[in-house]
Scaffold this motif. Structure first.
Motif, PDB file in Angstrom:
ATOM      1  N   GLN A  50      49.803  16.640  -3.787  1.00 33.26           N
ATOM      2  CA  GLN A  50      50.055  16.253  -5.184  1.00 33.26           C
ATOM      3  C   GLN A  50      51.397  16.773  -5.675  1.00 33.26           C
ATOM      4  OE1 GLN A  50      46.822  17.327  -7.785  1.00 33.26           O
ATOM      5  NE2 GLN A  50      45.293  16.202  -6.590  1.00 33.26           N
ATOM      6  N   ILE A  96      47.885  10.787   4.947  1.00 34.64           N
ATOM      7  CA  ILE A  96      48.677  11.209   3.789  1.00 34.64           C
ATOM      8  C   ILE A  96      49.909  10.301   3.670  1.00 34.64           C
ATOM      9  CG2 ILE A  96      47.892  13.599   3.862  1.00 34.64           C
ATOM     10  CD1 ILE A  96      50.480  14.349   5.247  1.00 34.64           C
ATOM     11  N   THR A  97      50.270   9.967   2.424  1.00 37.85           N
ATOM     12  CA  THR A  97      51.456   9.151   2.126  1.00 37.85           C
ATOM     13  C   THR A  97      52.409   9.990   1.298  1.00 37.85           C
ATOM     14  OG1 THR A  97      50.110   7.130   2.107  1.00 37.85           O
ATOM     15  CG2 THR A  97      52.316   7.009   1.118  1.00 37.85           C
ATOM     16  N   LYS A 109      49.970  10.985  -1.674  1.00 39.47           N
ATOM     17  CA  LYS A 109      48.564  10.562  -1.767  1.00 39.47           C
ATOM     18  C   LYS A 109      47.852  10.979  -0.492  1.00 39.47           C
ATOM     19  CE  LYS A 109      49.647   6.481  -4.582  1.00 39.47           C
ATOM     20  NZ  LYS A 109      49.580   4.991  -4.649  1.00 39.47           N
ATOM     21  N   ASN A 124      54.130  14.604  -4.850  1.00 36.92           N
ATOM     22  CA  ASN A 124      53.930  13.250  -5.404  1.00 36.92           C
ATOM     23  C   ASN A 124      53.379  12.283  -4.355  1.00 36.92           C
ATOM     24  OD1 ASN A 124      55.019  13.961  -7.989  1.00 36.92           O
ATOM     25  ND2 ASN A 124      57.077  13.755  -7.111  1.00 36.92           N
ATOM     26  N   ARG A 140      44.036  10.377   1.765  1.00 37.19           N
ATOM     27  CA  ARG A 140      42.814   9.575   1.931  1.00 37.19           C
ATOM     28  C   ARG A 140      42.047  10.121   3.142  1.00 37.19           C
ATOM     29  NH1 ARG A 140      41.211   4.650   4.344  1.00 37.19           N
ATOM     30  NH2 ARG A 140      43.250   4.410   5.333  1.00 37.19           N
ATOM     31  N   SER A 166      45.190  19.206  -0.545  1.00 36.70           N
ATOM     32  CA  SER A 166      45.204  18.233  -1.649  1.00 36.70           C
ATOM     33  C   SER A 166      46.231  18.599  -2.719  1.00 36.70           C
ATOM     34  CB  SER A 166      43.804  18.144  -2.258  1.00 36.70           C
ATOM     35  OG  SER A 166      43.822  17.328  -3.409  1.00 36.70           O
TER      36      SER A 166
END
Length: 656
Positions: free
Chosen positions: A632, A652-653, A637, A635, A639, A628
C-alpha cells in the motif's frame, strides 16, 4: 409679308438682348444705409491678361467683359493659366460720404494686387498668403481694405488675381463698418468658443490618460489637437495671425500634415473605443491598414509637398469606411457604436460640405456653411464624449456582471470544497476510528503475545529452582530459550512494522531480479531450505523506480511464509516467481505448492496478528499484514489465491 416683319422684329430683339448682356461695367450705387454686398458675376467684369505681366496703367484702359467662369475654366483646361483683372465701380449719391470695407475672405490666397482709384487718389496694395502677416493693412485674419466713397463720385477697384484663380465671386465682399464689425466680432467669438471647447476636451482627455493610462483617451487627445492645428493653419487663418505670423509657408504644409495626423489618430481612437482588437479582429486589421497607409502618405507628403494637394479624396474614403463600419456595428446592436455613429454623422456631413467647397472652388460667406466642419466637430465631440461615458458605463455593467459571476463561482467552489471537506473529514474520522480500534486490538494482542512467553519463562524458571536433575534442568532451560526467541522474533517484526510506517519512501532505480535473489539467499539458514526448488520466469527488470529496502522486505517475507508453510511431503517442493511488464507497472506473482489456506480464511489473512492455525507457533501473525501495508505504501495492489492442500499464489502489482 408677315413673315418678313416677324423676322425683322426678331432681329431687333436679338440686337437689344446682346446689347444688354454685353453691358459689363455695372455700377454699384452706395447710399448712407449701405450694409453689405457679396460681389457676384454681375459686379465683377473681367479682363484676361494673356501676357500675365500687364501693369495697372494699361489694364485700367482695357475693355472689361462679363465675368464667365465656365469660359475661363475652359481656357485653363487647355493649360492657359492667365492672369485676370477685375473691375468694380462704386458710385456715391448726393448724400453719400462713407468708407466701406473691401474684404477678401480667402485668407490663404497666395498673391494678388489691389488698386483703389478715386477722383483724386490712387491707392496701391500688394497682399497675399506668401507675405508675413505684419505686411497686411489691418491685423485681421482676412484681407481688408478701406474704400472711401464721396458724393456723386465714382470709386473704382481693380483686382488682379493670381494665375489660374478664376472664381472670385464667392469670397469678395463689401461691407459698412458696422456690418463688418458685427460680422467679424461674431466670427471671432465663435472661433474662441470652438477652440476653447477643443482645448478643454483635449486637456481633460490628456489628464484622464495620465491618471488611468487608457490609450483611448490619448488617441482622442491626439485627434482633437491635430484637428485644432489643421483648423488654425488651413481653415480660419488664426494660426498665421497669432502663432507663426512670420512664416507664411507653415500654414499650408502644417495644415495638410496635421489633417493627415487627425485622420490617423481618429482611426486609432475609433479602433480603441469600439474594442475592435478582440471583438472584431477583421475590422481591427482594416483600421490598422488604413492608419499605416495614412501615415505613409503623410511621410511621402513631407518629402514631396506636391502630394499635399491630392489627399482629400483618400481622407473622404477613410471616413466613409469608418462610417460604414459603425453603421454595421449599430445594425448588429453593438451598443457602444450608437453614439460614435451619430457623432460621425455630423463630422461626415461637415467634411462633405468642406470638400464640396474645395472641389468646386467655392468659398461661402455664410458662416454657418463655411464653418460647417467646425460645427460638425463640436457636435461630434459632444456625442463622442457621451460615447466614452457610455462605454465606461457598459464596461462597468459588464464588470459588475463578471464580478457577480465570479462571486457566484466562488460560492459554488466554496460549497463544493465544504462538501468535499466534510466527506474527507468523515472518511478521516472513520479511518481514525478504525485506526483507534486497530490500535486497541494491536495493544491487546501485543500485550497478550508478550505476556504468554514471559509467563512461560517465569513458570519454567520457578520450576527449575527445585529441579535437581541436570538433564531435566537443561530441558527447562531450552524451553525458556525457545520462549525468549519467540519473544525476540515478535519484537523484531514489530520494529520492522514500525520502520515501514514511519520511514519515508525513497524511490531509486533498482533491479527487481537482483532484489529477488538477495531476499532468497538471506533465508538459506531456514530448515529444509535446500529441499525447495526456486525459479524465476520473465524479463530482466533493471529500469524500475521504487524503494529498494521496502521491496527487499516484501520479497523476503513472501519467501519466508512460503518456506515456513511448505508441505515437504510433496515432491518436488517449488516456489515459482513470474515477472510481467504492463504499461506503467510491473506484476510479480509468487506461486508455491505448500499446505495452502482454506477459502473461508482468505479474507482475514492480511489482518494484524492473524494466524490461520492459532495453535501453530511458526509465525507471529505479522508477516502478511506487513506485506499488505508495505505494498500500500508503494501504491501497489495485492491479490491472494489459495487452495487448502494444493498451494498458494500471491500476486502483487507495483507502479513504476
Amino acid at each position: 409679308m408677315h413673315l418678313k416683319k416677324f423676322l425683322n422684329l426678331f432681329y431687333c430683339l436679338c440686337i437689344i438682348y446682346f446689347f444688354l448682356i454685353s453691358k459689363t461695367e455695372a455700377q454699384i450705387i452706395v447710399t448712407d444705409k449701405f450694409d453689405d454686398l457679396r460681389l457676384t458675376e454681375t459686379y465683377l467684369p473681367v479682363y484676361v491678361d494673356s501676357s500675365k505681366v500687364m501693369r495697372f496703367d494699361k489694364a485700367s484702359k482695357q475693355k472689361y467683359t462679363k465675368f464667365d467662369p465656365i469660359a475661363l475654366y475652359k481656357t485653363q483646361e487647355k493649360g492657359n493659366l492667365y492672369s485676370y483683372w477685375h473691375k468694380i465701380e462704386l458710385k456715391g449719391t448726393e448724400r453719400t460720404n462713407v468708407t466701406l470695407i473691401f474684404e477678401v475672405m480667402w485668407f490663404s490666397i497666395y498673391d494678388f494686387s489691389l488698386f483703389i482709384q478715386t477722383k483724386d487718389t490712387l491707392m496701391k496694395f500688394r497682399q497675399g498668403g506668401k507675405y508675413p502677416f505684419n505686411k497686411r493693412t489691418f491685423n485681421y485674419k482676412n484681407f481688408i481694405f478701406k474704400v472711401p466713397i464721396s458724393q456723386n463720385e465714382i470709386t473704382t477697384i481693380y483686382f488682379n488675381s493670381p494665375k489660374g484663380v478664376v472664381k472670385l465671386n464667392d469670397f469678395i465682399k463689401l461691407s459698412s463698418f458696422d456690418s463688418f464689425f458685427e460680422h467679424s466680432s461674431g466670427e471671432y467669438l465663435f472661433l474662441g468658443i470652438f477652440y476653447g471647447i477643443l482645448v478643454f476636451v483635449a486637456l481633460y482627455n490628456l489628464m484622464v490618460f495620465i491618471i488611468l493610462r487608457d490609450i483611448t483617451n490619448f488617441f482622442y487627445f491626439l485627434a482633437i489637437t491635430s484637428f485644432a492645428l489643421f483648423s488654425l493653419s488651413s481653415y480660419d487663418g488664426l494660426g498665421f495671425q497669432y502663432l507663426w505670423p512670420n512664416f507664411p509657408k507653415i500654414s499650408h504644409i502644417l495644415g495638410e500634415i496635421s489633417f493627415g495626423l487627425f485622420i490617423a489618430s481618429f482611426l486609432a481612437y475609433y479602433r480603441s473605443l469600439l474594442s475592435l482588437s478582440y471583438k472584431y479582429p477583421l475590422f481591427n486589421k482594416l483600421f490598422l491598414i488604413l492608419i499605416l497607409l495614412r501615415i505613409i502618405y503623410c511621410i511621402c507628403a513631407i518629402i514631396n509637398v506636391d502630394l499635399l494637394y491630392f489627399d482629400w479624396s483618400f481622407d473622404l474614403l477613410i471616413i466613409t469606411i469608418v462610417y460604414c463600419v459603425c453603421f454595421y456595428l449599430v445594425i448588429i446592436k453593438y451598443k457602444i457604436a450608437y453614439f460614435p455613429l451619430i457623432g460621425l454623422t455630423f463630422i461626415f456631413s461637415g467634411f462633405m460640405i468642406k470638400n464640396y467647397m474645395k472641389i468646386n472652388n467655392v468659398f461661402y460667406t455664410e458662416e454657418f456653411i463655411y464653418y460647417s466642419q467646425y460645427i460638425g466637430v463640436m457636435l461630434e465631440l459632444l456625442f463622442l464624449s457621451y460615447a466614452m461615458a457610455e462605454k465606461v458605463k457598459i464596461l462597468g455593467f459588464e464588470n459588475l456582471l463578471y464580478e457577480k459571476k465570479i462571486k457566484q463561482k466562488e460560492i459554488e467552489i466554496i460549497e463544493k470544497l465544504n462538501l468535499e471537506l466534510e466527506k474527507k473529514v468523515q472518511i478521516r474520522t472513520q479511518e481514525l476510528e478504525q485506526s483507534n480500534k486497530q490500535l486497541d486490538e494491536f495493544s491487546y494482542k501485543i500485550a497478550h503475545d508478550i505476556k504468554s512467553p514471559l509467563n512461560t519463562i517465569i513458570g519454567l524458571a520457578e520450576v527449575s529452582k527445585y529441579e535437581k536433575e541436570a538433564s531435566t534442568k537443561q530441558e527447562l532451560i531450552e524451553k525458556m530459550k525457545n520462549c525468549a526467541n519467540s519473544l525476540k522474533k515478535l519484537t523484531t517484526n514489530l520494529l520492522e512494522h514500525t520502520k515501514v510506517s514511519l520511514n519515508e519512501t525513497k524511490f531509486e532505480l533498482v533491479s527487481i531480479n537482483e532484489i529477488l535473489v538477495q531476499a532468497k539467499s538471506q533465508l538459506a539458514f531456514m530448515p529444509n531450505f535446500d529441499r525447495i526448488y526456486f525459479s524465476i520466469e520473465g524479463p530482466e527488470v533493471n529500469d524500475y523506480y521504487s524503494d529498494k529496502v521496502l521491496l527487499h522486505s516484501i520479497f523476503q517475507n513472501i519467501y519466508e511464509n512460503s518456506i515456513k508453510y511448505m508441505d515437504f511431503e510433496k515432491e518436488p517442493c517449488t516456489i515459482h516467481v513470474k515477472i510481467e511488464r504492463v504499461p506503467s507497472a510491473i506484476i510479480i506473482s509468487f506461486t508455491d505448492n505448500g499446505i495452502g489456506i482454506p477459502q473461508e480464511k482468505l479474507d482475514r489473512v492480511f489482518s494484524i496478528f492473524y494466524r490461520v492455525n492459532p495453535s501453530d507457533n511458526k509465525g507471529t501473525g505479522l508477516g502478511m499484514y506487513f506485506i499488505s501495508k508495505s505494498i500500500q505504501k508503494l501504491n501497489g495492489k495485492i491479490r491472494l489465491d489459495s487452495e487448502f492442500g494444493k498451494g498458494t499464489k500471491l500476486e502483487i502489482t507495483l507502479p513504476n
